[in-house]
Design a protein around this motif. Structure first.
Motif, PDB file in Angstrom:
ATOM      1  N   SER A 164     -61.966 -50.763 -31.708  1.00  0.00           N
ATOM      2  CA  SER A 164     -62.392 -50.398 -33.065  1.00  0.00           C
ATOM      3  C   SER A 164     -62.084 -51.501 -34.067  1.00  0.00           C
ATOM      4  O   SER A 164     -61.021 -52.124 -34.043  1.00  0.00           O
ATOM      5  CB  SER A 164     -61.709 -49.101 -33.503  1.00  0.00           C
ATOM      6  N   ASP A 194     -59.302 -44.537 -41.614  1.00  0.00           N
ATOM      7  CA  ASP A 194     -59.532 -45.163 -42.919  1.00  0.00           C
ATOM      8  C   ASP A 194     -60.780 -44.642 -43.620  1.00  0.00           C
ATOM      9  O   ASP A 194     -60.905 -44.747 -44.842  1.00  0.00           O
ATOM     10  CB  ASP A 194     -59.649 -46.690 -42.771  1.00  0.00           C
ATOM     11  N   PHE A 234     -61.413 -51.206 -37.153  1.00  0.00           N
ATOM     12  CA  PHE A 234     -60.242 -50.783 -37.927  1.00  0.00           C
ATOM     13  C   PHE A 234     -59.974 -49.318 -37.584  1.00  0.00           C
ATOM     14  O   PHE A 234     -60.801 -48.674 -36.927  1.00  0.00           O
ATOM     15  CB  PHE A 234     -60.473 -50.955 -39.435  1.00  0.00           C
ATOM     16  N   GLU A 249     -66.877 -54.557 -44.359  1.00  0.00           N
ATOM     17  CA  GLU A 249     -66.441 -55.107 -43.075  1.00  0.00           C
ATOM     18  C   GLU A 249     -67.342 -54.644 -41.939  1.00  0.00           C
ATOM     19  O   GLU A 249     -67.653 -55.419 -41.019  1.00  0.00           O
ATOM     20  CB  GLU A 249     -64.998 -54.692 -42.787  1.00  0.00           C
ATOM     21  N   THR A 250     -67.743 -53.382 -41.985  1.00  0.00           N
ATOM     22  CA  THR A 250     -68.575 -52.821 -40.915  1.00  0.00           C
ATOM     23  C   THR A 250     -69.951 -53.463 -40.897  1.00  0.00           C
ATOM     24  O   THR A 250     -70.493 -53.790 -39.821  1.00  0.00           O
ATOM     25  CB  THR A 250     -68.693 -51.291 -41.068  1.00  0.00           C
ATOM     26  N   ARG A 296     -64.001 -51.188 -46.198  1.00  0.00           N
ATOM     27  CA  ARG A 296     -64.355 -50.902 -44.802  1.00  0.00           C
ATOM     28  C   ARG A 296     -65.870 -50.907 -44.601  1.00  0.00           C
ATOM     29  O   ARG A 296     -66.361 -51.321 -43.541  1.00  0.00           O
ATOM     30  CB  ARG A 296     -63.767 -49.560 -44.380  1.00  0.00           C
ATOM     31  N   VAL A 320     -66.760 -48.804 -34.878  1.00  0.00           N
ATOM     32  CA  VAL A 320     -65.604 -48.093 -35.415  1.00  0.00           C
ATOM     33  C   VAL A 320     -65.475 -46.746 -34.715  1.00  0.00           C
ATOM     34  O   VAL A 320     -66.467 -46.011 -34.600  1.00  0.00           O
ATOM     35  CB  VAL A 320     -65.748 -47.866 -36.936  1.00  0.00           C
TER      36      VAL A 320
END
Length: 461
Positions: A90, A96, A92, A118-119, A115, A78
């Protein structure tokens, strides 16, 4: 009571000792990063940065790692614009997770959790040899902790975890005690202040003082002469005035409202009303607003400046050359507390630092903080060199007199400029190691920058 105190102290000492031993055994049993990457034919690095300053630090690290590594490097994670230029796609938008503060986070909590999940999943899929998080400890430490837990649950060997920019444990009551827990999910920390590494190591956390990342601005601008003799960047002020059509009679104030949308929305209106009070004190006044390379910030500022009471020039982020040219054209700066205070010292531009937050966050800071300053130069020098207007005192009526005094009083200006050299030398790892940069020459000096030192530590781990 005394016996109980001694018993508690012994328990603390023994637990710290065994934590260090445990971590040492784990690290010593690992294959090196080079060996693992050599087997796979590539070095996979998962990088996470959550704000503009972290994006710059991470991009420099990525560039240095590619230059030093004998093995092709592949990145995932990211980041922002600068990291994308080094090859990162990235996961996202970095914006964010660009949230700072306790109560400021609450409206964004669901997005933050999404997030974070997701990471973690992306990192597991990527199977990195190295994980690097940069600053943004609220997101970074949660991510590293969850990632290590997932590896443990799956009985897999965890990649090495590095964190760039130590948490400001020195600023908070009880802050140092929290360092011990970090060694459970952080293997090595890169410190940017001279006194941090030793304290981290004494609490069982491997650490390296790499120097402050802002020092690399000088090298990127190829002002090697300034770097060898002293940490100072002299931009082209006349060129800046000419490019933006600013008359030589106009007084320029650099305005730096921050890089996160939440702080920009809070500070920009205060700075605008401050300019309203200042405009009558000068025949011609121009505000040069530095816009961080953050999409939301760019959109907000471009709309807000139409209502400003003085002439405005917007300087886009991402160009150090233009940034320092504008600093050289300015008489002084008004900035939100952050990394920019260090940049202004590098430019030798006198400034006033301002800061406001959510009322509850301000209360928490007052209650927990153990240092009286908020700007890094004042903290490192332990002296109020730079005027600060904080919390309730951060108002146009308080800021305007501070700026006028700094504009007109040469002794105040000289005080800041003379302190800048001492401050910047303390941030230089070569000076701390008693190495004379002038003897290295520009080529070797380039390999002793903060990002190069950090990249070398990763490759040799």
């Amino acid at each position: 009571m005394f016996r109980r105190t001694l018993w508690n102290m012994e328990i603390h000492i023994y637990s710290s000792f065994f934590r260090v031993v445990k971590r040492s055994l784990i690290v010593s049993g690992r294959e090196s990063v080079r060996d693992l990457a050599s087997k796979d034919g590539e070095l996979r690095v998962f990088v996470v940065a959550g704000e503009v300053s972290g994006d710059i630090i991470a991009s420099r690290f990525m560039n240095s790692l590619k230059r030093l590594s004998p093995i092709p490097v592949c990145f995932a994670g990211v980041g922002g614009l600068m990291m994308s230029r080094q090859g990162l796609n990235s996961l996202f938008p970095m914006e964010d997770i660009a949230v700072m503060g306790i109560w400021e986070l609450l409206p964004h909590l669901s997005m933050f959790k999404l997030r974070l999940k997701e990471t973690v999943e992306s990192a597991l899929t990527f199977r990195p040899h190295v994980v690097l998080t940069v600053d943004s400890k609220g997101f970074s430490f949660r991510f590293l902790k969850k990632l290590r837990a997932r590896y443990g649950q799956q009985r897999l060997a965890s990649p090495q975890h590095f964190h760039y920019v130590a948490p400001s444990f020195w600023a908070w009551r009880g802050g140092e005690a929290r360092l011990e827990g970090l060694s459970e999910f952080v293997d090595h920390i890169f410190c940017i202040l001279p006194f941090e590494a030793e304290v981290c190591r004494s609490n069982g956390l491997a650490a390296t003082f790499v120097g402050h990342p802002t020092l690399e601005d000088a090298l990127e601008l190829k002002i090697n002469k300034c770097v060898v003799n002293e940490w100072k960047v002299q931009g082209d002020g006349e060129k800046f005035r000419k490019n933006y059509g600013i008359s030589s009679e106009s007084t320029i104030i650099s305005v730096l409202p921050g890089s996160r949308l939440q702080e920009v929305t809070r500070m920009l209106s205060i700075f605008s009303r401050t300019m309203e009070l200042l405009k009558h004190a000068f025949s011609e006044l121009t505000a040069v607003i530095h816009v961080a390379p953050n999409t939301h910030v760019e959109e907000y500022i471009s709309k807000a400046v139409h209502e400003w009471p003085v002439s405005v020039v917007l300087v886009p982020g991402g160009s150090p050359c233009m940034r320092y040219n504008s600093f050289s054209a300015s008489r002084l700066a008004l900035c939100t507390s952050g990394t920019v205070a260090v940049e202004l010292q590098l430019a030798r531009l006198p400034c006033v630092v301002a800061y406001r937050a959510h009322l509850l966050t301000e209360w928490f800071i007052r209650y927990k903080a153990k240092i009286p300053y908020i700007s890094l130069p004042n903290i490192v020098l332990d002296s109020p060199i730079i005027p600060e207007a904080l919390f309730g005192a951060c108002t146009p009526s308080q800021l305007a007199p501070l700026l006028i005094d700094l504009m007109r009083d040469e002794s105040l200006r000289r005080k800041q400029v003379s302190a800048a050299e001492k401050f910047l030398n303390l941030l230089d790892p070569l000076k701390r190691a008693s190495v004379n940069p002038a003897r290295l020459g520009p080529e070797l000096l380039e390999y002793n920058t903060p990002s190069m030192i950090a990249a070398s530590a990763v490759l040799n781990s």
